[in-house]
Write a protein that holds these residues in place. Sequence first.
Motif, PDB file in Angstrom:
ATOM      1  N   THR A  33       9.515   6.067  -0.945  1.00 31.81           N
ATOM      2  CA  THR A  33       8.306   5.168  -0.953  1.00 31.81           C
ATOM      3  C   THR A  33       8.263   4.315  -2.142  1.00 31.81           C
ATOM      4  N   ASP A  34       8.407   4.885  -3.614  1.00 32.27           N
ATOM      5  CA  ASP A  34       8.028   4.131  -4.685  1.00 32.27           C
ATOM      6  C   ASP A  34       9.051   3.143  -4.846  1.00 32.27           C
ATOM      7  N   THR A  71       4.857   4.632   3.981  1.00 34.49           N
ATOM      8  CA  THR A  71       4.449   6.218   4.079  1.00 34.49           C
ATOM      9  C   THR A  71       5.575   6.824   4.625  1.00 34.49           C
ATOM     10  N   TYR A  89       0.395   7.526   1.063  1.00 35.47           N
ATOM     11  CA  TYR A  89      -0.114   9.015   0.790  1.00 35.47           C
ATOM     12  C   TYR A  89      -1.098   8.705  -0.463  1.00 35.47           C
ATOM     13  N   ASN A  90      -0.868   7.953  -1.323  1.00 25.67           N
ATOM     14  CA  ASN A  90      -1.664   7.637  -2.533  1.00 25.67           C
ATOM     15  C   ASN A  90      -3.075   7.294  -2.133  1.00 25.67           C
ATOM     16  N   LEU A  91      -3.107   6.202  -0.989  1.00 20.38           N
ATOM     17  CA  LEU A  91      -4.496   6.086  -0.702  1.00 20.38           C
ATOM     18  C   LEU A  91      -4.979   7.248   0.023  1.00 20.38           C
ATOM     19  N   SER A 147      -2.344   1.506  -5.305  1.00 21.00           N
ATOM     20  CA  SER A 147      -1.729   2.717  -5.584  1.00 21.00           C
ATOM     21  C   SER A 147      -2.183   3.024  -7.254  1.00 21.00           C
ATOM     22  N   LEU A 158      -1.111  -4.416  -5.477  1.00 22.99           N
ATOM     23  CA  LEU A 158      -0.686  -2.961  -5.499  1.00 22.99           C
ATOM     24  C   LEU A 158      -1.829  -2.194  -5.083  1.00 22.99           C
ATOM     25  N   ASP A 211      -0.248   5.201  -8.938  1.00 25.43           N
ATOM     26  CA  ASP A 211       1.020   5.750  -9.219  1.00 25.43           C
ATOM     27  C   ASP A 211       1.700   4.763 -10.473  1.00 25.43           C
ATOM     28  N   VAL A 249       0.708  -1.079  -0.033  1.00 27.36           N
ATOM     29  CA  VAL A 249       0.165  -0.022   0.034  1.00 27.36           C
ATOM     30  C   VAL A 249       0.886   1.256   0.012  1.00 27.36           C
ATOM     31  N   ASP A 250       0.493   2.163  -0.976  1.00 24.13           N
ATOM     32  CA  ASP A 250       1.160   3.467  -1.047  1.00 24.13           C
ATOM     33  C   ASP A 250       0.308   4.355   0.056  1.00 24.13           C
ATOM     34  N   MET A 258       4.950   2.827 -10.559  1.00 20.99           N
ATOM     35  CA  MET A 258       5.196   1.360 -10.179  1.00 20.99           C
ATOM     36  C   MET A 258       4.963   0.484 -11.606  1.00 20.99           C
TER      37      MET A 258
END
Length: 225
Positions: free
Chosen positions: A117-118, A47, A10-12, A148, A146, A150, A7-8, A153
């Motif tokens: 993070t990525d 995060t 900040y994306n979440l 995200s 995944l 983004d 889990v990303d 990835m």
Amino acid sequence: MRTACFVDGYNLFYGLLAGTPYKCSLLAHIIRVEHPDSTLSDVNFFTSGVKPSLASRGIASKEAQDTYLRALIARGVNVFYGRHQLESGKAPRFVDKNTPASRDDQVEIWKLEEKETDVHIAISMYRLAARESSLRPEERTQQIVLVSADTDMTPAMRALREDFPDLHLGVILPHREGIQRTAPGSLKQHANWMRHAVTEVELAAHQFPPRIPTRKKPADKPAYW
């Protein structure tokens, strides 16, 4: 199907949870909807710590994030931390939407970026698949999901698809229903399935309780989310 989620954070948060009362745990539900024989074996949450001086509610923002992360850890989630980097720079001045950006009209800005993070997510997904490749099929993680939207990835998803063709890959876009967004085709291209949005009903039905016991003091849901 033994499933690990990556889990990303900040994306979440900014894609799905910001501005709502929901801070939830619903991955086990979604993976079962998408593939009924899925079982959630591992959740990895990536995060970076909030900078109070730049947060909308200052120290309250950091305290709320810390409480949420303590609740996740208490529920068995693996939390990994990156960092924020603040640098001065220049960017084209915004005049209006009809005026194109110009290199000849720039202003000084502070640029805040989340770092590590990525790359951390990409390496962690690949290392899991590589580490378990020598195990018997029934002992391996059979699906990686995944969380995200983004497209950075995409190379990791492509590498997993090419190097571990028996591994099932899923993507959950952290998008709220009713908000039209273009699905990232480069991620979808390398996934067996993609969930495009999470419904309000799902969010409401999979909430943490107001208080979660931890090894130290309980994690109490703050008034500010």
